[in-house]
Design a protein around this motif. Structure first.
Motif, PDB file in Angstrom:
ATOM      1  N   ALA A   1       0.915  -1.005   0.084  1.00  0.00           N
ATOM      2  CA  ALA A   1      -0.044   0.057  -0.045  1.00  0.00           C
ATOM      3  C   ALA A   1       0.840   1.355  -0.039  1.00  0.00           C
ATOM      4  O   ALA A   1       0.214   2.322   0.269  1.00  0.00           O
ATOM      5  N   THR A   2       2.173   1.056  -0.557  1.00  0.00           N
ATOM      6  CA  THR A   2       2.921   2.350  -0.489  1.00  0.00           C
ATOM      7  C   THR A   2       2.335   3.525  -1.423  1.00  0.00           C
ATOM      8  O   THR A   2       2.044   4.819  -1.034  1.00  0.00           O
ATOM      9  N   SER A   3       1.932   2.962  -2.479  1.00  0.00           N
ATOM     10  CA  SER A   3       1.256   4.221  -3.487  1.00  0.00           C
ATOM     11  C   SER A   3      -0.095   4.606  -2.853  1.00  0.00           C
ATOM     12  O   SER A   3      -0.417   5.783  -2.997  1.00  0.00           O
ATOM     13  N   ALA A   4      -0.836   3.697  -2.609  1.00  0.00           N
ATOM     14  CA  ALA A   4      -2.363   3.931  -2.192  1.00  0.00           C
ATOM     15  C   ALA A   4      -2.302   4.933  -1.146  1.00  0.00           C
ATOM     16  O   ALA A   4      -3.042   5.921  -1.077  1.00  0.00           O
ATOM     17  N   ILE A   5      -1.277   4.762  -0.125  1.00  0.00           N
ATOM     18  CA  ILE A   5      -1.316   5.654   1.077  1.00  0.00           C
ATOM     19  C   ILE A   5      -0.821   6.900   0.545  1.00  0.00           C
ATOM     20  O   ILE A   5      -1.533   8.213   0.987  1.00  0.00           O
ATOM     21  N   LYS A   6       0.083   7.176  -0.279  1.00  0.00           N
ATOM     22  CA  LYS A   6       0.329   8.241  -1.020  1.00  0.00           C
ATOM     23  C   LYS A   6      -0.811   9.067  -1.528  1.00  0.00           C
ATOM     24  O   LYS A   6      -0.980  10.408  -1.557  1.00  0.00           O
ATOM     25  N   ILE A   7      -1.464   8.223  -2.567  1.00  0.00           N
ATOM     26  CA  ILE A   7      -2.466   8.710  -3.233  1.00  0.00           C
ATOM     27  C   ILE A   7      -3.687   9.365  -2.523  1.00  0.00           C
ATOM     28  O   ILE A   7      -4.176  10.142  -2.358  1.00  0.00           O
ATOM     29  N   ALA A   8      -4.009   8.619  -1.234  1.00  0.00           N
ATOM     30  CA  ALA A   8      -5.111   9.012  -0.331  1.00  0.00           C
ATOM     31  C   ALA A   8      -5.033  10.214   0.196  1.00  0.00           C
ATOM     32  O   ALA A   8      -5.946  11.033   0.680  1.00  0.00           O
ATOM     33  N   LYS A   9      -3.448  10.243   0.781  1.00  0.00           N
ATOM     34  CA  LYS A   9      -3.058  11.707   1.427  1.00  0.00           C
ATOM     35  C   LYS A   9      -2.977  12.936   0.437  1.00  0.00           C
ATOM     36  O   LYS A   9      -3.562  14.018   0.908  1.00  0.00           O
ATOM     37  N   LYS A  10      -2.654  12.592  -0.585  1.00  0.00           N
ATOM     38  CA  LYS A  10      -2.487  13.602  -1.789  1.00  0.00           C
ATOM     39  C   LYS A  10      -3.666  14.088  -2.298  1.00  0.00           C
ATOM     40  O   LYS A  10      -3.878  15.469  -2.347  1.00  0.00           O
ATOM     41  N   TYR A  11      -4.519  13.251  -2.529  1.00  0.00           N
ATOM     42  CA  TYR A  11      -5.617  13.646  -3.152  1.00  0.00           C
ATOM     43  C   TYR A  11      -7.203  13.768  -1.941  1.00  0.00           C
ATOM     44  O   TYR A  11      -7.956  14.112  -2.560  1.00  0.00           O
ATOM     45  N   LYS A  12      -6.876  13.130  -0.947  1.00  0.00           N
ATOM     46  CA  LYS A  12      -8.028  12.846  -0.132  1.00  0.00           C
ATOM     47  C   LYS A  12      -9.113  12.151  -0.882  1.00  0.00           C
ATOM     48  O   LYS A  12     -10.463  12.423  -0.347  1.00  0.00           O
ATOM     49  N   CYS A  13      -8.823  11.283  -1.831  1.00  0.00           N
ATOM     50  CA  CYS A  13     -10.022  10.548  -2.453  1.00  0.00           C
ATOM     51  C   CYS A  13     -10.021   9.260  -1.696  1.00  0.00           C
ATOM     52  O   CYS A  13      -9.375   8.875  -0.780  1.00  0.00           O
ATOM     53  N   LYS A  14     -11.032   8.628  -2.120  1.00  0.00           N
ATOM     54  CA  LYS A  14     -11.648   7.177  -1.589  1.00  0.00           C
ATOM     55  C   LYS A  14     -10.756   6.108  -2.338  1.00  0.00           C
ATOM     56  O   LYS A  14     -10.718   6.251  -3.527  1.00  0.00           O
ATOM     57  N   MET A  15     -10.400   5.037  -1.816  1.00  0.00           N
ATOM     58  CA  MET A  15      -9.653   4.087  -2.531  1.00  0.00           C
ATOM     59  C   MET A  15     -10.158   2.689  -2.188  1.00  0.00           C
ATOM     60  O   MET A  15     -10.412   2.101  -1.276  1.00  0.00           O
ATOM     61  N   VAL A  16     -10.095   1.590  -3.482  1.00  0.00           N
ATOM     62  CA  VAL A  16     -10.364   0.407  -3.041  1.00  0.00           C
ATOM     63  C   VAL A  16      -8.876  -0.396  -3.705  1.00  0.00           C
ATOM     64  O   VAL A  16      -8.597   0.132  -4.791  1.00  0.00           O
ATOM     65  N   ILE A  17      -8.140  -1.299  -2.646  1.00  0.00           N
ATOM     66  CA  ILE A  17      -6.843  -1.566  -3.220  1.00  0.00           C
ATOM     67  C   ILE A  17      -6.766  -3.161  -3.006  1.00  0.00           C
ATOM     68  O   ILE A  17      -7.379  -3.665  -2.178  1.00  0.00           O
ATOM     69  N   CYS A  18      -6.311  -3.612  -4.095  1.00  0.00           N
ATOM     70  CA  CYS A  18      -6.223  -5.306  -3.914  1.00  0.00           C
ATOM     71  C   CYS A  18      -5.047  -5.821  -4.284  1.00  0.00           C
ATOM     72  O   CYS A  18      -4.060  -5.076  -5.128  1.00  0.00           O
ATOM     73  N   ASP A  19      -4.709  -7.043  -4.066  1.00  0.00           N
ATOM     74  CA  ASP A  19      -3.515  -7.958  -4.333  1.00  0.00           C
ATOM     75  C   ASP A  19      -4.079  -9.306  -4.384  1.00  0.00           C
ATOM     76  O   ASP A  19      -4.796  -9.578  -3.576  1.00  0.00           O
TER      77      ASP A  19
END
Ligand SMILES: C[S@@+](CC[C@H](N)C(=O)[O-])C[C@H]1O[C@@H](n2cnc3c(N)ncnc32)[C@H](O)[C@@H]1O
Length: 253
Positions: free
Chosen positions: A48-66
């Motif tokens: 979740a390295t990128s996801a955390i960066k994105i959620a902090k930067k854009y304040k958007c909602k995310m679904v992440i999977c692997d």
């Protein structure tokens, strides 16, 4: 036991597990048109390295999977530590068969995964990304790039790379990647490319910082890690003029 290259590098402390590192990812951020109202899906989120960066930067909602349950546990701990549980939902899912409705997401991000799939499975995954994206949505991808158009050279590189990273690796050329997205319904592909930074010392310092890079290299040279570390380092070095990163933002119109 020899593990997959990305698992090995993560064990040494490397956080950016993609061929063009932050440089490639920043191109995606610039072109993906994420806003605070976007719903973003990240496929192959790993820790979740990128996801955390994105959620902090854009304040958007995310679904992440692997696909890997072990990395999802680390992702869960990292999301909790970043206090982003209300923004990031974690799901175990396979890129080739996503458990999401049609036209659900504004943006799909997928870094350093398609290269690891067979050519048939690359098509399956990209058609899934197209299906779950809303009209006007954007797919942001980041992969290994082959510079050489020579088939024999490509075969040798793919074989050596697969052996070194201990997973199937079949990167495409610039046209190969562009065609993959265009053939699966995307009408516009905005792309860029550059040299690999994954195990290149300067790229590593840019991605991980100076002291972390020293730490990663020190751990890599420990007796139990040395063989895999050197094999990977040498293959990337040997093919440095023929291997790069390819980033693309593909638009579903
Ligand atoms: C090289 S890592 C990249 C991680 C992360 N995206 C990054 O750029 O740092 C590749 C990831 O793809 C995941 N993966 C491989 N095949 C997958 C599939 N079919 N569906 C979902 N995830 C997959 C692996 O478990 C791994 O976490």
């Amino acid at each position: 036991m020899k593990v997959a290259g990305h698992t090995f590098l993560a064990k040494l402390g490397k956080k950016k597990l993609r061929p063009g590192g932050v440089k490639g990812t920043n191109f995606l951020f610039k072109n993906a048109e994420i806003t605070k109202d976007s719903l973003v899906l990240e496929v192959a989120c790993n820790m979740a390295t990128s996801a955390i960066k994105i959620a902090k930067k854009y304040k958007c909602k995310m679904v992440i999977c692997d696909l890997d349950e072990n990395v999802l546990k680390i992702a869960e701990a990292n999301v909790k530590k970043a206090k982003l549980e209300d923004k990031i939902k974690i799901v175990k899912a396979d890129a080739k068969n996503l458990p999401f409705d049609n036209e659900m997401f504004d943006v799909v991000i997928n870094e350093a995964m398609l290269t690891m799939l067979s050519d048939v499975n690359k098509q399956k995954a990209v058609s899934e990304y197209f299906r779950v994206l809303k009209k006007g949505g954007r797919l942001a991808t980041h992969d290994v790039l082959l510079f050489s158009e020579d088939i024999e050279t490509q075969k040798n590189i793919k074989a050596e790379l697969s052996r070194a990273i201990n997973v199937h690796a079949s990167p495409f050329t610039n046209n190969g990647w562009r065609n993959l997205f265009l053939e699966n319904g995307f009408s516009k592909v905005i792309n860029n490319f550059g040299k690999m930074s994954l195990m290149n010392p300067i790229g590593m310092i840019r991605d991980e910082g100076f002291f972390n890079t020293i730490r990663i290299i020190r751990r890599g040279l420990k007796r139990e890690n040395k063989q895999q570390f050197k094999t990977m380092f040498n293959v990337f070095k040997k093919h440095k003029n023929n291997l790069g990163y390819f980033v693309a933002v593909s638009v579903k119109e």
